[in-house]
Every structure is written in structure tokens, then in C-alpha cells.
Design a protein around this motif. Structure first.
Motif, mmCIF file in Angstrom:
data_model
loop_
_atom_site.group_PDB
_atom_site.id
_atom_site.type_symbol
_atom_site.label_atom_id
_atom_site.label_comp_id
_atom_site.label_asym_id
_atom_site.label_seq_id
_atom_site.Cartn_x
_atom_site.Cartn_y
_atom_site.Cartn_z
ATOM 1 N N TRP B 76 0.819 -1.216 0.000
ATOM 2 C CA TRP B 76 0.000 0.000 0.000
ATOM 3 C C TRP B 76 0.854 1.268 0.000
ATOM 4 O O TRP B 76 0.477 2.278 -0.594
ATOM 5 C CB TRP B 76 -0.990 -0.007 1.168
ATOM 6 C CG TRP B 76 -2.165 -0.849 0.808
ATOM 7 C CD1 TRP B 76 -2.461 -2.097 1.257
ATOM 8 C CD2 TRP B 76 -3.177 -0.519 -0.155
ATOM 9 N NE1 TRP B 76 -3.586 -2.566 0.645
ATOM 10 C CE2 TRP B 76 -4.053 -1.624 -0.223
ATOM 11 C CE3 TRP B 76 -3.433 0.582 -0.972
ATOM 12 C CZ2 TRP B 76 -5.164 -1.647 -1.070
ATOM 13 C CZ3 TRP B 76 -4.532 0.563 -1.818
ATOM 14 C CH2 TRP B 76 -5.386 -0.541 -1.853
ATOM 15 N N MET B 79 1.664 1.780 -3.531
ATOM 16 C CA MET B 79 0.510 2.349 -4.243
ATOM 17 C C MET B 79 0.403 3.855 -3.964
ATOM 18 O O MET B 79 0.076 4.637 -4.857
ATOM 19 C CB MET B 79 -0.788 1.679 -3.769
ATOM 20 C CG MET B 79 -1.023 0.324 -4.355
ATOM 21 S SD MET B 79 -1.381 0.451 -6.130
ATOM 22 C CE MET B 79 -1.490 -1.296 -6.543
ATOM 23 N N VAL C 17 -5.017 1.178 -16.826
ATOM 24 C CA VAL C 17 -6.307 1.686 -16.339
ATOM 25 C C VAL C 17 -6.071 2.744 -15.262
ATOM 26 O O VAL C 17 -6.642 3.842 -15.304
ATOM 27 C CB VAL C 17 -7.173 0.533 -15.781
ATOM 28 C CG1 VAL C 17 -8.331 1.080 -14.962
ATOM 29 C CG2 VAL C 17 -7.698 -0.330 -16.913
ATOM 30 N N ILE C 18 -5.213 2.417 -14.295
ATOM 31 C CA ILE C 18 -4.991 3.324 -13.159
ATOM 32 C C ILE C 18 -4.294 4.614 -13.610
ATOM 33 O O ILE C 18 -4.456 5.666 -12.981
ATOM 34 C CB ILE C 18 -4.196 2.590 -12.049
ATOM 35 C CG1 ILE C 18 -4.657 3.036 -10.667
ATOM 36 C CG2 ILE C 18 -2.716 2.754 -12.198
ATOM 37 C CD1 ILE C 18 -4.127 2.167 -9.537
ATOM 38 N N THR C 19 -3.550 4.555 -14.703
ATOM 39 C CA THR C 19 -2.781 5.722 -15.125
ATOM 40 C C THR C 19 -3.536 6.592 -16.126
ATOM 41 O O THR C 19 -3.421 7.814 -16.093
ATOM 42 C CB THR C 19 -1.423 5.286 -15.725
ATOM 43 O OG1 THR C 19 -0.923 4.186 -14.999
ATOM 44 C CG2 THR C 19 -0.432 6.414 -15.659
ATOM 45 N N VAL C 22 -5.958 9.555 -15.198
ATOM 46 C CA VAL C 22 -5.499 10.924 -14.964
ATOM 47 C C VAL C 22 -5.739 11.808 -16.198
ATOM 48 O O VAL C 22 -5.810 13.029 -16.096
ATOM 49 C CB VAL C 22 -4.014 10.938 -14.536
ATOM 50 C CG1 VAL C 22 -3.089 11.013 -15.717
ATOM 51 C CG2 VAL C 22 -3.738 12.081 -13.586
ATOM 52 N N TYR C 46 -11.451 10.569 -9.064
ATOM 53 C CA TYR C 46 -10.176 9.950 -9.424
ATOM 54 C C TYR C 46 -9.589 9.182 -8.240
ATOM 55 O O TYR C 46 -9.149 8.035 -8.377
ATOM 56 C CB TYR C 46 -9.197 11.033 -9.889
ATOM 57 C CG TYR C 46 -7.802 10.534 -10.208
ATOM 58 C CD1 TYR C 46 -7.581 9.722 -11.301
ATOM 59 C CD2 TYR C 46 -6.716 10.879 -9.407
ATOM 60 C CE1 TYR C 46 -6.315 9.263 -11.594
ATOM 61 C CE2 TYR C 46 -5.442 10.418 -9.700
ATOM 62 C CZ TYR C 46 -5.250 9.615 -10.795
ATOM 63 O OH TYR C 46 -3.997 9.152 -11.080
ATOM 64 N N ILE C 47 -9.596 9.818 -7.061
ATOM 65 C CA ILE C 47 -9.024 9.164 -5.878
ATOM 66 C C ILE C 47 -9.778 7.875 -5.558
ATOM 67 O O ILE C 47 -9.174 6.824 -5.342
ATOM 68 C CB ILE C 47 -9.055 10.123 -4.665
ATOM 69 C CG1 ILE C 47 -8.109 11.312 -4.908
ATOM 70 C CG2 ILE C 47 -8.666 9.398 -3.380
ATOM 71 C CD1 ILE C 47 -8.113 12.336 -3.785
ATOM 72 N N PHE C 50 -8.933 5.263 -8.165
ATOM 73 C CA PHE C 50 -7.554 4.812 -7.987
ATOM 74 C C PHE C 50 -7.490 3.755 -6.886
ATOM 75 O O PHE C 50 -6.866 2.702 -7.052
ATOM 76 C CB PHE C 50 -6.661 6.012 -7.629
ATOM 77 C CG PHE C 50 -5.181 5.730 -7.677
ATOM 78 C CD1 PHE C 50 -4.440 6.096 -8.786
ATOM 79 C CD2 PHE C 50 -4.533 5.115 -6.613
ATOM 80 C CE1 PHE C 50 -3.074 5.847 -8.838
ATOM 81 C CE2 PHE C 50 -3.169 4.853 -6.663
ATOM 82 C CZ PHE C 50 -2.434 5.219 -7.780
ATOM 83 N N ILE C 51 -8.171 4.038 -5.767
ATOM 84 C CA ILE C 51 -8.169 3.098 -4.647
ATOM 85 C C ILE C 51 -8.831 1.779 -5.046
ATOM 86 O O ILE C 51 -8.320 0.698 -4.732
ATOM 87 C CB ILE C 51 -8.862 3.722 -3.418
ATOM 88 C CG1 ILE C 51 -8.004 4.880 -2.878
ATOM 89 C CG2 ILE C 51 -9.098 2.681 -2.323
ATOM 90 C CD1 ILE C 51 -8.674 5.687 -1.785
ATOM 91 N N ALA C 54 -6.497 -0.184 -7.235
ATOM 92 C CA ALA C 54 -5.403 -0.670 -6.386
ATOM 93 C C ALA C 54 -5.860 -1.875 -5.568
ATOM 94 O O ALA C 54 -5.121 -2.856 -5.409
ATOM 95 C CB ALA C 54 -4.908 0.449 -5.469
ATOM 96 N N ILE C 55 -7.094 -1.821 -5.041
ATOM 97 C CA ILE C 55 -7.625 -2.948 -4.267
ATOM 98 C C ILE C 55 -7.710 -4.195 -5.146
ATOM 99 O O ILE C 55 -7.301 -5.287 -4.743
ATOM 100 C CB ILE C 55 -9.020 -2.607 -3.700
ATOM 101 C CG1 ILE C 55 -8.895 -1.578 -2.578
ATOM 102 C CG2 ILE C 55 -9.734 -3.864 -3.208
ATOM 103 C CD1 ILE C 55 -10.226 -1.005 -2.123
ATOM 104 N N THR D 19 -6.818 -1.334 -23.683
ATOM 105 C CA THR D 19 -7.211 -0.346 -22.677
ATOM 106 C C THR D 19 -7.440 1.035 -23.269
ATOM 107 O O THR D 19 -8.342 1.751 -22.839
ATOM 108 C CB THR D 19 -6.152 -0.262 -21.553
ATOM 109 O OG1 THR D 19 -5.644 -1.559 -21.296
ATOM 110 C CG2 THR D 19 -6.757 0.302 -20.296
#
Lengths: 194, 194, 194, 194
Positions: B76, B79, C17-19, C22, C46-47, C50-51, C54-55, D19
Motif C-alpha cells: 500500500w 501504491m 487503467v490506473i494511469t 489521470v 479519481y481518488i 484509484f483506490i 489498487a484494491i 485499454t
């Protein structure tokens, strides 16, 4: 230091560079064949740039096979190479959208020249750290290709101000020279390990 | 838990961050050199950000070599670091497009400071889980660089309201300090394994 | 079939995906703090997203450690999961740009629910192919988290039509439940291998 | 030459292709369900293209398991395949935005056909370099699927000028044929190694 992550990071950057270039092919609003026409030069520029990035990946792949250890300066020389290659989507898009205007062809040549010099520095540092009897040093020999390419780029860059067709021919010519994967390295590796 | 996938995921995110930044260099419609002029500050911002992401990748690479096992909190913390770094394309683009306005330089500094703190937390957790006699703990020593950088960032952030040139100088200065890969870790690793 | 490339491909897609999320944070034209205000809801969205990604990466990472062989149906169940996760940048951007309108919060919930069901199917197929005595089966036990999450999502989806704040709370709540990496798997793996 | 980096680079490119297609789903400005309506054909096109890229990744994954050594021509045949697949986001977006106009369906078919031929060439070169008694050669047998697909694509391409629904049916049909991962290779691998 192991070379695994250096290769993985380089693969990642080059995979993204080669793929996001397609985003410069903006989807046209009309749905007929005529609506594709303005995209023809962009597409031509896309193909040339795709081949260039593919060549760099191929040669990088071959060169890295000869590498045993990675120093800090090799890491940074590699980053420097990635910097120039990361500019290809921009200059490729600009050149395509402006139908190969003098300025855009000039800039495209500058980026190709920058990448070639960065590759040359990277190669030099690898040979330096592995010795003159290393596989890479033997494989390169006189490195004719590596020495001829920058000359061609410079011809292409200068002629951009007079005649962009000459520039186009030189850029395509260098691509053709390199399109054949580097048999020299492949051969020496084979001789060494078998 | 092995560190392989953590490294692979981090490499992937950083490779994308460093490459999509180039998308902020919007291809200009005109084909002359003059049409590139408005892009100069964006390009300057691009170079600085490219170097910062490269530094993070380099240091992450070095730090991870000393890691033997990965805990949930390390995952984490990593991350968290990636979160701050993922914001760099946005703040870099904003700063470049607005010719280094106070607000944009301020925000750029905040993101750099956030990333530095996230890196510090990650480093702390790794040392905590590997012990004070671990390679990383020994290699860092007093960690002067790591302690000086946030101070520089804070100076840069505050001076953004008075004089953005001072901010620029501090941000460039920190980059130069870190540009040299972390010889400390490299040295201790060498001493440990050889 | 080995799991290496499945992990690599999943890492690649999730990293992208996570990038690219932005990119929904469009650089504003003005250079003052006021110009950032319209981006606040997009940034909040976004936050959260992102979480969530990440999960998923964290849990996928944990689950895959227990996998020994990969079947064709596991490959496709994984693709199905990636499909839902690939939609997150779109629904996240839509929700943020429209200040959490009912329709956008509803759709965000649908995508979260779809991803949760896809993850459930993937988990089911892995357990099925590895047996009830497998590490994953033991580690999950009654899988309370996995069963509670969809219920929360459904509450969030329905309440989007009445009160988007309730939806927001449920989505954040599920994120908090999962934020702790799956100690169950970590524990059983430890017991098994040590 | 080892196949590791070839796989890693291909994984990277395909992960990005699958993606960034979602970027063609432009976030609508309104926040109601009606604002999503214009996106329905784009979304349909997205699902079809997602499945196609997933199929290519799956089959590439299977095929590569049988590969022992990689030659220069295999590297370039792989690049050629990636070139066609990299065009999918563009043709997919164009087809969706223009509600499956004749020209866009035609072009989509051409790219599918190009990718199929590139895959065929890659497969041919692998068999050639590994011998007729190789795992892949045995596994493919008469390769009915591989021979039928191009015929379907050609039917779809031609019918795009008369009736795009027929084209749609043929493209979906080919996807269904391939959706099942290549049990042939899986089976022969099992027989060989167990």
C-alpha cells in the motif's frame, strides 16, 4: 545490478510509444471513405514511425542479450534513449498533420538523430563496462550501419529545407538498412554459447 | 509474498506516466517553426518531469534490490507513491501550458513533496520489516539526500508565490542531487554479495 | 499452462487503467487556483477509482499466489474481470464531470458490481480447478467480505435515484472494507509453506 | 534467442491496445441517461473489439508455449501482427462513431483480415523453424478455424457495401468460433509433457 527490470521498463515504454502513436490518427467525424483522405499523410507517418520503434526494440533486445551487468551510467544512457524515442509520437503526428512541411520533417530528423546518438552512447558504455573482448564488441566489429545512419539523418535534416522528398528517401533508407535484425550479434552469440 | 509482481506493476505505471506526458505536447495545427513556440514552456516542463520520473524509477529499482519479502503495508505504501507520481503528467501539463504561473508551480511542488514523503514512508516500512542491520538501512546511513529534498521542495513551494524562478531553481537542484544513482546502495550490495 | 503471462497481462492492463484515468483531469486553460475548482469533483472521483483499482490489483495478486495451473476458463474469467475494470476510467470521468449526477453514480455502481461479480466468478473457477482443500478455498472460508460487497453496491445503485450521498457512502465503505489486504490468504500461505 | 522479451513486449502492446480503446468512449457533457445514447454504437463496437484483442492474446499465449527458439523473422512477423492489432482502436472508434457506416465496417473488416493473415504468417514461420513434428504443427492439424476465418472476413468485407448487418454477423461469428481457447494446443502440450 540485474538487467531484468531495465529490460521490463524499456519494453513498457516502447510498447506505449508504439501504441499511443495511433491516437494521433484522430477518428474523423464523417463515415465515408472521403473522410479518411486527410489522414493519409498521418498514416504514412505512422507506418514509418512504427517501423522505427520496432527496429529500436529489436536492436535493444539483441544488444541486451550480450549484457551481463548493468551500471548506473548504463541505466541513465538507457533513459536518455527512451527520452528521444518518447518524442516520436509527437514529431510523427506533427509531420503527418502538416503534410510533411519542411519544419516538421526537419524536427523528425532531429529526433531520429538524437535517438541514434543516444543508442550509440548506450552501446559505447556497455562495451566499455564489458571489455573489448566482450560479445557485443566482437559482434559489432566496425559497426558500419551505426556509423552510416547518422550521416544519412544529417543529409535528411539539411535537405528538409530544400526538398522534403530527399529527406523522406533518406529516412526510409535507414529504416530499410536496419530492418534486417542484427545478424552479427545473433551469430556471435551462437558461436559463443554453442 | 514475492516482490516480482510489485516491481512489474510499478514498472508498468511509471512507464505509462513517463510516456503519456508526451500527450500534453499537443500537436500544433501549423507546420512552421513559429507554431512550435507556444510549446517551449510545455517542453521544458516535460523534460524536468521526465527526469523526475526517471529518478524515481532508478531509486525504486535500487531500493527493491535490497528487499527480500513484501508485506501488505509495503504494497500500500508503494501504491501511495504511485498515486503521487500518477499526478505528474497533469501538474506538468498545467505548469507548462500556463507559462509557470504561481499557482501551477505551487501545485507542481506539492506533488513533488507528496511523492517524496510517500517514498520516505515506503523506505521506512521496508527498513522496519527487514531490520536495522539490513542492506537498505546500512546503505542509507544518515540519508542526507532524503532529508534535504523535502526542505528544498518546501522552499520551492513557498517561493512560488513571490518568485517562480527561485522555485524552478530549487526543483532543478533537487533533480541534479538525485540524478546520480544511489551509489550508497550499489556499494553496500556489492560488499554484501561479493 | 503457466500463470506468468496471465499475471503480466493483468498487471499491464491494470497499470494502464490506473494511469490513463489521470487523462480525465483535463489541464485547465487558466493558470490560477480558481481554474482548478471545476476539477474538484473529477479529482474526488479519481481518488476513489484509484483506490478501487489498487484494491483489485492487491487482491488479484494475493489470489494468484495460490494458483498452480491456469485453465482456459480461468483465462476468460480473468478477461471478463479486466473488461469491467477497463470501464472505470470512463464511468469515473463521467461521474466527476457531472458532479455526481444520479445517472452517473448509478452507472459507476453498475461497473463496480460487474467487476465484483467477475471477480467472484474468477475466484469460483480457481477454487473449482484446485479443489476444496486448496489454499485459496481454505483462506477464503466463508468469504464474508466477498458476499457483503455486492449487497452494498446494490444499495448504492438503488439509492442513486434518491440520494447520491448514500451511494457515495456505500462505495467508500466497501473500499475501506477491502483496503486491508487479504490477511486470510497471506496467513494460510504462510502456514502452508513455512 | 529467448522468447521472454517477445512475450513481454506483445503483452505490453496488447494490454495498451485493449485499454486505450476505452478512450474512444468520450465522456459526454450531460449527466443524464439520455446523454449516453449516442455512445451505444461506440460501446457495441468496443465490446466486439475487446473480445477480438482478448482472443488474439489468448491464442498468442497458447502458440508461444510451443515455441522454443525465436528467430529474426519470427520477431518481425510478430511486429507485423502487432501493427494490425494497433489499428483496432482507430477502426473500432470510427465504426462506432459513424453508426456502422459501410466504409467504416469495410475498414474494420480489412484490419481483422490483415491481423488474421499476419497471425497466419507468424504461425507458419514458427512451424517452419520448429519442424513438422513440432508441438504446434501437430496441435494445429488441418487448422480448420484458421482457414475458415479469412473467408468469413472477406464475406463481411464485401457485404459491407450492400448490407452491414451481414458483415456484423460474420464478424461476431468468427469471434464466437475463436472464443473457445485453442484446446488443440492445450491437449497436445499435455500429452507431450505429461
Amino acid at each position: 545490478m540485474t538487467k531484468g527490470r531495465l529490460e521490463a521498463f524499456t519494453d513498457g515504454v516502447l510498447a506505449i510509444v508504439i501504441t499511443i502513436m495511433v491516437l494521433e490518427l484522430k477518428v474523423p467525424h464523417g463515415g465515408n471513405f472521403d473522410d479518411l483522405k486527410p489522414l493519409f499523410p498521418v498514416f504514412g507517418s505512422y507506418i514509418l514511425s512504427f517501423i522505427y520503434v520496432a527496429i529500436y526494440w529489436n536492436n535493444h533486445h539483441h544488444m541486451m542479450q550480450t549484457v551481463k551487468h548493468v551500471t548506473g551510467s548504463i541505466l541513465w544512457a538507457n533513459m536518455h534513449l527512451l527520452f528521444w524515442l518518447s518524442l516520436i509520437p509527437f514529431v510523427s503526428g506533427w509531420m503527418g498533420e502538416n503534410h510533411f512541411s519542411s519544419a516538421s520533417v526537419f524536427l523528425y530528423g532531429i529526433v531520429l538523430l538524437g535517438a541514434a546518438l543516444a543508442y550509440f552512447i548506450l552501446q559505447f558504455l556497455i562495451i566499455k563496462s564489458h571489455g573489448k573482448e566482450s560479445i557485443l564488441a566482437k559482434a559489432l566489429g566496425k559497426d558500419l550501419k551505426g556509423k552510416v545512419s547518422p550521416i544519412f539523418y544529417i543529409i535528411g535534416i539539411i535537405s528538409a529545407f530544400f526538398n522534403v522528398y530527399i529527406s523522406g528517401v533518406t529516412f526510409v533508407l535507414v529504416a530499410i538498412i536496419w530492418l534486417v535484425p542484427d545478424k552479427r550479434i545473433e551469430k556471435v552469440i551462437k558461436n559463443t554459447f554453442e
